[in-house]
Each structure stands twice: as structure tokens, then as C-alpha cells.
Motif scaffolding. Structure first.
Motif, PDB file in Angstrom:
ATOM      1  N   ILE A 129     -40.159  -5.253  18.282  1.00 30.84           N
ATOM      2  CA  ILE A 129     -39.006  -5.846  18.385  1.00 30.84           C
ATOM      3  C   ILE A 129     -38.226  -4.894  19.333  1.00 30.84           C
ATOM      4  CG2 ILE A 129     -37.801  -4.840  16.338  1.00 30.84           C
ATOM      5  CD1 ILE A 129     -36.512  -7.698  16.022  1.00 30.84           C
ATOM      6  N   ALA A 130     -37.274  -5.629  20.154  1.00 33.04           N
ATOM      7  CA  ALA A 130     -36.418  -4.901  21.205  1.00 33.04           C
ATOM      8  C   ALA A 130     -35.148  -5.633  20.873  1.00 33.04           C
ATOM      9  CB  ALA A 130     -36.621  -4.842  22.474  1.00 33.04           C
ATOM     10  N   LEU A 131     -33.961  -5.109  20.347  1.00 37.55           N
ATOM     11  CA  LEU A 131     -32.606  -5.742  20.244  1.00 37.55           C
ATOM     12  C   LEU A 131     -31.754  -5.425  21.264  1.00 37.55           C
ATOM     13  CD1 LEU A 131     -30.880  -7.572  18.411  1.00 37.55           C
ATOM     14  CD2 LEU A 131     -30.170  -5.553  17.251  1.00 37.55           C
ATOM     15  N   ILE A 132     -31.222  -6.374  22.199  1.00 33.63           N
ATOM     16  CA  ILE A 132     -30.406  -6.170  23.305  1.00 33.63           C
ATOM     17  C   ILE A 132     -29.058  -6.143  22.837  1.00 33.63           C
ATOM     18  CG2 ILE A 132     -29.679  -6.947  25.623  1.00 33.63           C
ATOM     19  CD1 ILE A 132     -32.408  -8.481  25.718  1.00 33.63           C
ATOM     20  N   LEU A 133     -28.071  -5.159  22.978  1.00 33.54           N
ATOM     21  CA  LEU A 133     -26.665  -5.026  22.632  1.00 33.54           C
ATOM     22  C   LEU A 133     -25.822  -5.022  23.801  1.00 33.54           C
ATOM     23  CD1 LEU A 133     -27.847  -2.782  19.495  1.00 33.54           C
ATOM     24  CD2 LEU A 133     -27.155  -5.273  19.358  1.00 33.54           C
ATOM     25  N   ASP A 134     -24.640  -5.120  23.242  1.00 32.34           N
ATOM     26  CA  ASP A 134     -23.343  -4.804  24.132  1.00 32.34           C
ATOM     27  C   ASP A 134     -23.733  -5.376  25.525  1.00 32.34           C
ATOM     28  OD1 ASP A 134     -22.205  -3.689  21.803  1.00 32.34           O
ATOM     29  OD2 ASP A 134     -22.814  -1.792  22.416  1.00 32.34           O
ATOM     30  N   VAL A 135     -24.041  -6.448  25.944  1.00 30.50           N
ATOM     31  CA  VAL A 135     -24.095  -6.954  27.129  1.00 30.50           C
ATOM     32  C   VAL A 135     -22.629  -7.141  27.573  1.00 30.50           C
ATOM     33  CG1 VAL A 135     -25.019  -8.536  29.000  1.00 30.50           C
ATOM     34  CG2 VAL A 135     -26.414  -7.897  26.920  1.00 30.50           C
ATOM     35  N   VAL A 136     -22.074  -6.544  28.793  1.00 35.59           N
ATOM     36  CA  VAL A 136     -20.647  -6.664  29.112  1.00 35.59           C
ATOM     37  C   VAL A 136     -20.467  -6.663  30.591  1.00 35.59           C
ATOM     38  CG1 VAL A 136     -19.955  -4.401  28.544  1.00 35.59           C
ATOM     39  CG2 VAL A 136     -18.248  -6.221  28.571  1.00 35.59           C
ATOM     40  N   VAL A 137     -19.676  -7.403  31.194  1.00 34.36           N
ATOM     41  CA  VAL A 137     -19.391  -7.063  32.588  1.00 34.36           C
ATOM     42  C   VAL A 137     -17.771  -7.149  32.946  1.00 34.36           C
ATOM     43  CG1 VAL A 137     -19.678  -8.541  34.866  1.00 34.36           C
ATOM     44  CG2 VAL A 137     -21.516  -8.258  33.478  1.00 34.36           C
ATOM     45  N   ALA A 138     -17.343  -6.431  33.565  1.00 32.67           N
ATOM     46  CA  ALA A 138     -16.094  -6.047  33.542  1.00 32.67           C
ATOM     47  C   ALA A 138     -15.541  -7.464  34.286  1.00 32.67           C
ATOM     48  CB  ALA A 138     -15.697  -4.985  34.908  1.00 32.67           C
ATOM     49  N   PRO A 139     -14.489  -7.979  33.728  1.00 32.45           N
ATOM     50  CA  PRO A 139     -13.807  -9.333  34.004  1.00 32.45           C
ATOM     51  C   PRO A 139     -13.743  -9.831  35.662  1.00 32.45           C
ATOM     52  CG  PRO A 139     -12.494  -8.089  32.210  1.00 32.45           C
ATOM     53  CD  PRO A 139     -13.325  -7.235  32.910  1.00 32.45           C
ATOM     54  N   GLU A 140     -13.490  -8.638  36.380  1.00 36.05           N
ATOM     55  CA  GLU A 140     -13.442  -9.095  37.788  1.00 36.05           C
ATOM     56  C   GLU A 140     -14.630  -9.151  38.603  1.00 36.05           C
ATOM     57  OE1 GLU A 140     -12.902  -4.524  37.460  1.00 36.05           O
ATOM     58  OE2 GLU A 140     -12.256  -6.194  36.275  1.00 36.05           O
ATOM     59  N   HIS A 141     -15.665  -8.801  37.691  1.00 40.89           N
ATOM     60  CA  HIS A 141     -16.981  -8.903  38.436  1.00 40.89           C
ATOM     61  C   HIS A 141     -17.667  -9.812  37.708  1.00 40.89           C
ATOM     62  CE1 HIS A 141     -16.953  -5.315  41.122  1.00 40.89           C
ATOM     63  NE2 HIS A 141     -16.088  -5.126  40.341  1.00 40.89           N
ATOM     64  N   ARG A 142     -17.434 -10.833  36.773  1.00 41.41           N
ATOM     65  CA  ARG A 142     -18.073 -11.958  36.112  1.00 41.41           C
ATOM     66  C   ARG A 142     -18.204 -12.896  36.999  1.00 41.41           C
ATOM     67  NH1 ARG A 142     -14.648 -11.346  30.548  1.00 41.41           N
ATOM     68  NH2 ARG A 142     -15.537  -9.227  30.175  1.00 41.41           N
ATOM     69  N   SER A 143     -19.396 -13.640  36.790  1.00 40.79           N
ATOM     70  CA  SER A 143     -19.865 -14.878  37.766  1.00 40.79           C
ATOM     71  C   SER A 143     -20.169 -14.156  39.156  1.00 40.79           C
ATOM     72  CB  SER A 143     -18.706 -15.860  37.888  1.00 40.79           C
ATOM     73  OG  SER A 143     -18.508 -16.344  36.532  1.00 40.79           O
TER      74      SER A 143
END
Length: 148
Positions: free
Chosen positions: A74-88
Motif C-alpha cells: 500500500i501507498a497512501l498519497i497525502l497532502d496534494v496541494v497547489v497554490a491557488p494562483e497555479h490551480r488549473s
């Protein structure tokens, strides 16, 4: 690549001088908004895989994700986050592709993550599914944000 997409440099470790940038990135997401520098240092130290994105022109962190794993089952992916100005702009896709294609995760039986319902279509692009048999997510927490 669309006009507003940018390339980012991928890092697999975060130097201590970038800790304030990582904290600012964490604080941009509701589920991480109260993380401290001490907690973040421990998160970095204890995670098995770390992926961070840096915007070349500004040399600032723009994305982050981490993995906890036994490298077998198993591998648990956590805390995926992108700075608001770089989303999309493709940064989330870069984070996920870097993790899913990571050489040490290629033989892991199951990659797993938890996400909000509106992100299900995003994660489906890498083969994640909400069909998990009879399994249920269970949680014990003292953080009320995680139960509502």
C-alpha cells in the motif's frame, strides 16, 4: 499546453529554507490551515516520498504532495496541494503523474488517497476509483474539520 500553463521544476526533498513557503502552501488549503513549522518539519522527515513543485521564474513552491508506503502492499498519497494562483495550470497533474510514475511505487499493490467529491474526476485520470468493494473509510480524530 494552454497559454496559462507553466512548467515547474520537480523536487524530491525540501530544504529548510523553503519551510516558510511550504507552510504558506499548506495554509492555502482548509485541511492544513493550522499546521505549524514543527509539524511540517516532522511531516517532511517521516514521509517516504515527497514531491514539490517550484515555479522557475519566481523560484517559489507552487505544489506539494507526499506518500506514506511500505513499498509493497500500500501507498497512501497525502497532502496534494497547489497554490491557488497555479490551480488549473497542470501543476496538480504534474504532482500526481510524478507520484504514480515513481519507480519505487511501480510494484505497490494499491495506491490510495482520500479526496473531496469534486476532485473525484481529477483523480480518475490516473485510474483511481470510488469502487472499493465493501471497504469504508473510518476515522478517529480530534479535528472537527475532518468530520463535517
Amino acid at each position: 499546453m494552454s497559454q496559462n500553463e507553466t512548467m515547474a521544476d520537480v523536487l524530491h526533498e525540501i530544504e529548510s529554507d523553503r519551510l516558510p513557503e511550504l507552510l504558506a502552501l499548506f495554509h492555502s488549503a482548509w485541511w492544513m490551515s493550522d499546521r505549524t513549522a514543527e509539524e511540517t518539519e516532522r511531516i517532511l522527515r517521516e514521509s517516504d516520498i515527497v514531491v514539490a513543485l517550484v515555479d522557475p521564474p519566481s523560484d517559489r513552491l507552487t505544489g506539494f504532495a507526499r506518500v506514506l508506503t511500505d513499498f509493497t502492499h500500500i501507498a497512501l498519497i497525502l497532502d496534494v496541494v497547489v497554490a491557488p494562483e497555479h490551480r488549473s495550470s497542470g501543476h496538480g497533474a504534474t504532482l500526481m503523474s510524478t507520484i504514480v510514475d515513481h519507480p519505487r511505487l511501480q510494484t505497490v499493490r494499491s495506491l490510495e488517497l482520500v479526496c473531496q467529491p469534486d476532485l473525484v474526476p481529477f483523480y480518475r485520470r490516473w485510474g483511481f476509483t470510488t469502487e472499493v468493494g465493501q471497504s469504508l473509510l473510518m476515522r478517529r480524530t480530534n479535528d472537527p474539520r475532518l468530520t463535517s
